[in-house]
Every structure is written in C-alpha cells, then in structure tokens.
Scaffold this motif. Sequence first.
Motif, PDB file in Angstrom:
ATOM      1  N   GLY A   1      53.406  56.637  49.699  1.00 44.31           N
ATOM      2  CA  GLY A   1      53.445  56.525  51.151  1.00 44.31           C
ATOM      3  C   GLY A   1      52.081  56.634  51.798  1.00 44.31           C
ATOM      4  N   ALA A   2      51.055  56.967  51.015  1.00 44.69           N
ATOM      5  CA  ALA A   2      49.710  57.167  51.564  1.00 44.69           C
ATOM      6  C   ALA A   2      49.140  55.853  52.086  1.00 44.69           C
ATOM      7  CB  ALA A   2      48.787  57.746  50.502  1.00 44.69           C
ATOM      8  N   GLU A   3      48.278  55.947  53.093  1.00 43.82           N
ATOM      9  CA  GLU A   3      47.670  54.758  53.675  1.00 43.82           C
ATOM     10  C   GLU A   3      46.283  54.473  53.117  1.00 43.82           C
ATOM     11  OE1 GLU A   3      47.900  54.771  57.924  1.00 43.82           O
ATOM     12  OE2 GLU A   3      50.098  54.796  57.925  1.00 43.82           O
ATOM     13  N   SER A   4      45.900  55.149  52.053  1.00 47.06           N
ATOM     14  CA  SER A   4      44.632  54.845  51.386  1.00 47.06           C
ATOM     15  C   SER A   4      44.834  54.958  49.882  1.00 47.06           C
ATOM     16  CB  SER A   4      43.523  55.783  51.856  1.00 47.06           C
ATOM     17  OG  SER A   4      43.845  57.123  51.583  1.00 47.06           O
ATOM     18  N   PHE A   5      43.893  54.373  49.149  1.00 50.93           N
ATOM     19  CA  PHE A   5      44.006  54.324  47.695  1.00 50.93           C
ATOM     20  C   PHE A   5      42.627  54.096  47.095  1.00 50.93           C
ATOM     21  CE2 PHE A   5      44.762  50.041  49.366  1.00 50.93           C
ATOM     22  CZ  PHE A   5      43.894  49.248  48.620  1.00 50.93           C
ATOM     23  N   SER A   6      42.523  54.307  45.780  1.00 51.10           N
ATOM     24  CA  SER A   6      41.351  53.872  45.025  1.00 51.10           C
ATOM     25  C   SER A   6      41.818  52.795  44.057  1.00 51.10           C
ATOM     26  CB  SER A   6      40.714  55.035  44.267  1.00 51.10           C
ATOM     27  OG  SER A   6      41.637  55.622  43.366  1.00 51.10           O
ATOM     28  N   TRP A   7      40.877  52.017  43.551  1.00 49.07           N
ATOM     29  CA  TRP A   7      41.262  50.915  42.677  1.00 49.07           C
ATOM     30  C   TRP A   7      40.168  50.614  41.664  1.00 49.07           C
ATOM     31  CZ3 TRP A   7      38.310  46.547  42.264  1.00 49.07           C
ATOM     32  CH2 TRP A   7      37.354  46.342  43.261  1.00 49.07           C
ATOM     33  N   THR A   8      40.572  49.977  40.578  1.00 47.41           N
ATOM     34  CA  THR A   8      39.649  49.487  39.563  1.00 47.41           C
ATOM     35  C   THR A   8      40.272  48.271  38.901  1.00 47.41           C
ATOM     36  OG1 THR A   8      38.395  50.092  37.579  1.00 47.41           O
ATOM     37  CG2 THR A   8      40.618  50.971  37.765  1.00 47.41           C
ATOM     38  N   LEU A   9      39.480  47.498  38.174  1.00 45.85           N
ATOM     39  CA  LEU A   9      40.012  46.384  37.395  1.00 45.85           C
ATOM     40  C   LEU A   9      40.369  46.893  36.002  1.00 45.85           C
ATOM     41  CD1 LEU A   9      37.662  43.395  38.324  1.00 45.85           C
ATOM     42  CD2 LEU A   9      39.928  43.928  39.231  1.00 45.85           C
ATOM     43  N   LEU A  10      41.613  46.689  35.601  1.00 47.09           N
ATOM     44  CA  LEU A  10      42.044  47.087  34.262  1.00 47.09           C
ATOM     45  C   LEU A  10      41.475  46.112  33.224  1.00 47.09           C
ATOM     46  CD1 LEU A  10      43.743  48.731  32.272  1.00 47.09           C
ATOM     47  CD2 LEU A  10      45.720  47.325  32.921  1.00 47.09           C
ATOM     48  N   VAL A  11      41.683  44.823  33.442  1.00 50.05           N
ATOM     49  CA  VAL A  11      41.091  43.792  32.594  1.00 50.05           C
ATOM     50  C   VAL A  11      40.698  42.598  33.464  1.00 50.05           C
ATOM     51  CG1 VAL A  11      42.257  44.384  30.425  1.00 50.05           C
ATOM     52  CG2 VAL A  11      43.375  42.824  32.045  1.00 50.05           C
ATOM     53  N   THR A  12      39.677  41.889  33.018  1.00 50.26           N
ATOM     54  CA  THR A  12      39.298  40.605  33.600  1.00 50.26           C
ATOM     55  C   THR A  12      39.594  39.576  32.530  1.00 50.26           C
ATOM     56  OG1 THR A  12      37.543  41.716  34.836  1.00 50.26           O
ATOM     57  CG2 THR A  12      37.440  39.323  34.708  1.00 50.26           C
ATOM     58  N   CYS A  13      40.558  38.709  32.786  1.00 53.23           N
ATOM     59  CA  CYS A  13      41.153  37.883  31.730  1.00 53.23           C
ATOM     60  C   CYS A  13      40.278  36.694  31.348  1.00 53.23           C
ATOM     61  CB  CYS A  13      42.528  37.409  32.172  1.00 53.23           C
ATOM     62  SG  CYS A  13      43.634  38.766  32.646  1.00 53.23           S
ATOM     63  N   GLY A  14      40.605  36.087  30.221  1.00 53.65           N
ATOM     64  CA  GLY A  14      39.852  34.968  29.685  1.00 53.65           C
ATOM     65  C   GLY A  14      39.415  35.261  28.268  1.00 53.65           C
ATOM     66  N   ASP A  15      38.659  34.339  27.698  1.00 53.92           N
ATOM     67  CA  ASP A  15      38.239  34.431  26.311  1.00 53.92           C
ATOM     68  C   ASP A  15      36.987  35.301  26.197  1.00 53.92           C
ATOM     69  OD1 ASP A  15      37.487  34.084  23.691  1.00 53.92           O
ATOM     70  OD2 ASP A  15      37.647  31.898  23.707  1.00 53.92           O
ATOM     71  N   PRO A  16      37.083  36.458  25.557  1.00 54.31           N
ATOM     72  CA  PRO A  16      35.911  37.341  25.456  1.00 54.31           C
ATOM     73  C   PRO A  16      34.798  36.750  24.586  1.00 54.31           C
ATOM     74  CG  PRO A  16      37.712  38.182  24.108  1.00 54.31           C
ATOM     75  CD  PRO A  16      38.275  37.046  24.912  1.00 54.31           C
ATOM     76  N   ALA A  17      35.118  35.708  23.817  1.00 58.76           N
ATOM     77  CA  ALA A  17      34.095  35.086  22.974  1.00 58.76           C
ATOM     78  C   ALA A  17      33.248  34.072  23.727  1.00 58.76           C
ATOM     79  CB  ALA A  17      34.756  34.414  21.767  1.00 58.76           C
ATOM     80  N   LYS A  18      33.620  33.799  24.990  1.00 53.62           N
ATOM     81  CA  LYS A  18      32.883  32.836  25.795  1.00 53.62           C
ATOM     82  C   LYS A  18      32.213  33.570  26.957  1.00 53.62           C
ATOM     83  CE  LYS A  18      35.939  28.955  24.712  1.00 53.62           C
ATOM     84  NZ  LYS A  18      36.869  27.916  25.278  1.00 53.62           N
ATOM     85  N   PRO A  19      30.930  33.837  26.866  1.00 56.87           N
ATOM     86  CA  PRO A  19      30.237  34.605  27.909  1.00 56.87           C
ATOM     87  C   PRO A  19      30.380  33.998  29.296  1.00 56.87           C
ATOM     88  CG  PRO A  19      28.847  34.371  25.968  1.00 56.87           C
ATOM     89  CD  PRO A  19      30.042  33.493  25.747  1.00 56.87           C
ATOM     90  N   GLU A  20      30.476  32.676  29.373  1.00 57.82           N
ATOM     91  CA  GLU A  20      30.569  32.025  30.680  1.00 57.82           C
ATOM     92  C   GLU A  20      31.862  32.368  31.418  1.00 57.82           C
ATOM     93  OE1 GLU A  20      32.066  28.966  27.612  1.00 57.82           O
ATOM     94  OE2 GLU A  20      30.563  30.570  27.748  1.00 57.82           O
ATOM     95  N   GLU A  21      32.883  32.835  30.705  1.00 55.89           N
ATOM     96  CA  GLU A  21      34.136  33.207  31.362  1.00 55.89           C
ATOM     97  C   GLU A  21      34.103  34.627  31.912  1.00 55.89           C
ATOM     98  OE1 GLU A  21      37.594  32.261  29.015  1.00 55.89           O
ATOM     99  OE2 GLU A  21      36.946  30.185  28.705  1.00 55.89           O
ATOM    100  N   LYS A  22      33.148  35.441  31.482  1.00 53.05           N
ATOM    101  CA  LYS A  22      32.930  36.791  32.004  1.00 53.05           C
ATOM    102  C   LYS A  22      34.178  37.665  31.889  1.00 53.05           C
ATOM    103  CE  LYS A  22      29.440  35.087  35.255  1.00 53.05           C
ATOM    104  NZ  LYS A  22      29.035  34.968  36.682  1.00 53.05           N
TER     105      LYS A  22
END
Length: 653
Positions: free
Chosen positions: A491-512
């Motif tokens: 019910g709170a009106e504030s929160f903290s957040w983070t990215l759990l995963v950033t998806c894509g192929d980890p073997a391709k640096p251009e996908e980050k």
Amino acid sequence: MTQRKSFEADLETADDDAIARSMAPTLGELWSRRAILKGLGGVGLVATTSTGFLALAACDRAAAVPGFNFKEIARGVDERHHVAEGYDADILIRWGDPVLADAPAFDPQHQTADAQRKQFGYNNDYVGFVPLPYGSGASDRGLLCVNHEYTNALLMFPGLADVKAASAEQVDIAIAAHGCSIVEIARGTDGKWAPVAAGVYNRRITPLDTEIRISGPAAGHARLKTSADPEGIRVLGTLNNCAGGITPWGSYLTSEENVNLYFAGKLEGHPEAGNYKRMGIPGDKMGWARFHKRFDINEEPNEANRFGWVVEIDPLDPAAAPRKRSALGRFKHEGCENATTKDGRLAIYMGDDQRFEYLYKFVTSAKVDPQNRAANRDLLDEGTLYVARFEEDGSGTWRPLVYGANGLNAGNGFSSQADVLIEARRAADILGATPLDRPEDVQPNPRTGKVYVSLTNNSKRTADEIDTVNPRADNLWGQIVEITPKGGDHGAESFSWTLLVTCGDPAKPEEKAKWNAATSTDGWFACPDNLAVDGKGRLWVATDQGVEWSQTSGAADGIFALETDGAGRGTSRRFFRVPVGAEMCGPCFTPDSKTLFVAVQHPGADGTKDFQGFNRASTFDDPATRWPDFTPGMPPRPSVVAIREKNGGPIGG
C-alpha cells in the motif's frame, strides 16, 4: 500502424508502435535528477550512484529463496514441445474441446458459432487455478480459468487467405472463440489431469452473447452509453483477454489488452478522437465491423470506451454476471496479480502493454474480509489507481490518478473521476509517469514481498531516450525489474527498484545483456512476458518473442526458472519449450507446486518464414506444425499443458 509482411505479423506486433502523446512530459522533465547527476560528474557518476543504491536494495531480503534442481533442456526450435528430463507434459485441453455438457466434438472442417460457444476457445493466454472445494487449498481438483486473447483466422479456417474476406459465420466463430473458459479439472490416481465432463461450474464467456455489467466510477457515464445500452452499465462480452489474476476470495480477474484491433471507422470529427487516438483506435485487424456495427466507431461512437478494462468473474457462480471494474482504469491491460497491504487492503499490479507505456497499481479503499467471501463482492469498485514514476537513483513513487489533483481537472479536459479512468493513459502522461519498454506481467512474491515486472522489449527506444530502468536503445530483448515496496507494504506510495536481469545473449557484447555467470548458453532468454512464483518463492518466466524470434534468440519461446536470491541471483535455466510459431503463456502452479499449467498460444503462427525447412507463411491448409494432434487435416490447436514431475515431486526440485 507500421506496414507488416502479413496479417499474422501485424497482429503479433500490435503493441510495437508507440502512441503519440500530445501532453507528455519531455525526457528532460521526467529525468531531471539524471541531468543533475550528469552535471556533477557525467554518465559514469550516474552509473556508480545508481548501482550502489541498487546493490543495497537487492541485499534487503525478507526471506531466503532456494535455488532450482533440474537438468535444463537445449535451446532450439522444431514442431513439438519439450520439457526437462524427469517431467511429463500432457495436453490438458485444446481449442475446440468440449466445455459445456452439450458441446459437439470439434470438427475443423465444419465449424459453427453455436459449437464454438460451447467449446474451449482459441489462443489460451492467462491460466488461473481455484481449488475445489473453495477454501480447501486442494491440489487435485479445481477450476481452470483461462483467457482466450484473440484468433488467428488464417490458421483456424480452411481456404481463407485474407482475414477481412471471412464470412459472417466465420466472424461469429472467431468472436465466440474469444473471451474466457472456466473448466473443472481433476487429477486421477495415475497423476494425470483431465477436464471433468459436464462439470457444474463449466462456463464460456464470449463477446458474442455474454452480458457483462459495468461497475465503479465510470458506470453509467455518458461516454459509455450506446444505442443498445442507453444506461451505460451493460456491455456484450470482453475482448483481447491477456493476463489476469485470482483474488484472495477466489474470483478471477481478466485483463483486456489490444482492444483497438477490433474497431473500424474514421476519427475525423469524432467526439472521442483524442481519446481513441491515444489508445490506437481504430486498429481494425479483424474485420468484425462488416457484420457487427457496434465495432464501427462512427456507428457507435462510445462502444470502444467500453473495452480496455479489468473484468472480475466469479468462477464459483456460473449464473453471476461478470463485472468490468472501472475503478482500475482503462488502458491496454497486461497483468492483474495482487497482494495484501499491511493494513489488509488489496493491491493489484498492472502493466500497460505497449512501447513507452506505464506501470499501474490499484489499492482498494476497504479491507479484504477473509472470513466472508460475499463481503468482498464489490471491493474493487472503490480505491485509488496509481501510476509509477522511476527515478535514476533507484527510488520510485506511485502517483495517484485522482480527479481534481495534480492537473487532472477541467483545465486538462477532465470533468470527473470517470473521465480520468476512461482516459487513464492521458492522465498518467500529465502526472509524469515513466515510459517503459512494454510493461507486461507484474508478479508479487508473497514469500519476499518483492514485485517483479516484465519489460518485454522496445526496438523504438533511441539512444537519447535511455535511462536506468530502460538502459538500452533498440531493445529487442527486454529486462525484468525488481521492486521493493517501502516498508514491505504494497500500500506504500514509494518504492526502491533494481534490474534483476537484462535479457539477451551474454556472448554478444553489443546486446549488453546482464546475467549471472552461471547462466548457460541454453539458459538465457529474450522478451520476458508472463511470470509466476511457486510455493517456495521461486520465479518462473514465460517468454514472447513474437515474429522476431529468429533475431532475438534464434530459439523457441519457453518457460525459464530464474533465481532471485543469493549467489545464484540472475541465473536462468530453460525448463520448457514450445513448438515453432507459438508463444509461451500462463504459468500457474497448484497450491502444492506439484503441477505447473502452461498455455501454448498460436502454435504455427509466428515467424514461420524463418523456420528452416518450412520457410513460408503458415496456414490452416499448410501449417508449420500440426501440434498437438499431428493428425492429417487437423490444424495446430492452442492448448493448455499440465506438467508433473514423474515421481510426484515439486516442480523445479
């Protein structure tokens, strides 16, 4: 909308294009904090400040979540489904299977609207489970509540080459295949699940003939009145039902998403022109207005305002009329999972599934009464709708969409709370909500108090528009956000957040992409969509790459087990894989976590021109797969699958 190569591709990418915002704040206004940080030390300082804050947030765990124990399957794509070793994946119910007692057997060559009214609908998406008897927590018998999002007419009907050439009867069949199915199911002594023939709760809800009541602040408003409903309180059916949820009192919430696809007409001189343009109306991909004039915005100017809501259905009372709960706002709803606040009210989390749209939360005014189911009947008609704003430092706020406050007044074209709810998108623009990379399913974790948000992708985001919650331009792969409500209170009106995963192929640096290093070449995924949490508090992810699967990952969609805690945080494993052209939907566990129901939607539809050995568009007469029957003359059939561990243990180990 952008020109596409085919109807199927156009339909599958209906939420690709951003909707223009005449009153949207600039990115500079949205991210003033970012500008300040840049001035203090450049982009590097932003990253350092944000990462430090988020790392602290990630360590603030309410409860430890165990890892997974199964051998993952290989990535790939073919005509069949695949599940991890040691598990059975059985077809539970398919498009056309009987739901009502008098339903005829499915005959794909001789379909009728009357038959489809009684049979399991098409494109099963969200799946919910209500144990029977009610309140028992049983895991061997219950009600399966299933959304039928839309239809792929070219895969449904023999000889059809153009959706808008469908006959009146074919259009009525397609309409009857939309909506929802409620089916009683039971697990036999052999461990296999099956529908209960002539179950007393079995029900089909369709836009062809099911009356739904409109309730809440918008009920009876002039903008919801039509020639067929001059009171503005009754509407025929529900459309494009995507994700959903089950409430603590056992009702079934179903979310209306891409409703713009069904409406034809012209906006010039239309009284709802601005409102409809913000929703992408008219979208007219189905051709229904040729035979049903209520889908012509010039014939019925207000009909489209009656769609884009959350609908509440009582699966335990087949005679009860479903209700569109207008207090939850009108937009392209995805997700409707819920959690109880610390003071006993209900919070419902919702995404608006389109590029650059927003994340919402609704909190009831009154508390849930766990002892009196009837007392919760109209709980969702009163409460506060909020929209999320994410800050660069890992903090965030929920901003209330309340008439008369923060610019939601006559000066900006709002005359009542009903207006704010009917045009929730525009109201959120004014409040400075954060545009996200297609917010889809939102899943609270009852074990930890965290909330997980799937941001599926956004290839339209430019380098000038990136920020910490949407960190990549040309984002084909998506990301998952982890939200921590302040004080652990939904019910709170504030929160903290983070990215759990950033998806894509980890073997391709251009996908980050960003994964735990323990994630294998088979384990990473793209385009997270539906989410589920099992009884141990572990997160499961279903993916939806659409027609671009060959570009985003080169493999079929599926179910992935994603660790959220400890040293394994950010590690993903591939558990289940769909057949070619299908989307993975609806992961849902029984209370004992020993059965996982999943929905395989539109098999044989997406990106079949890229399926090696087939390399052409898929149709009823020439499908890329005949899953799940593999019978000559039988088209591919969307189906719900029941997954069980062979020895009866919990899913995932």
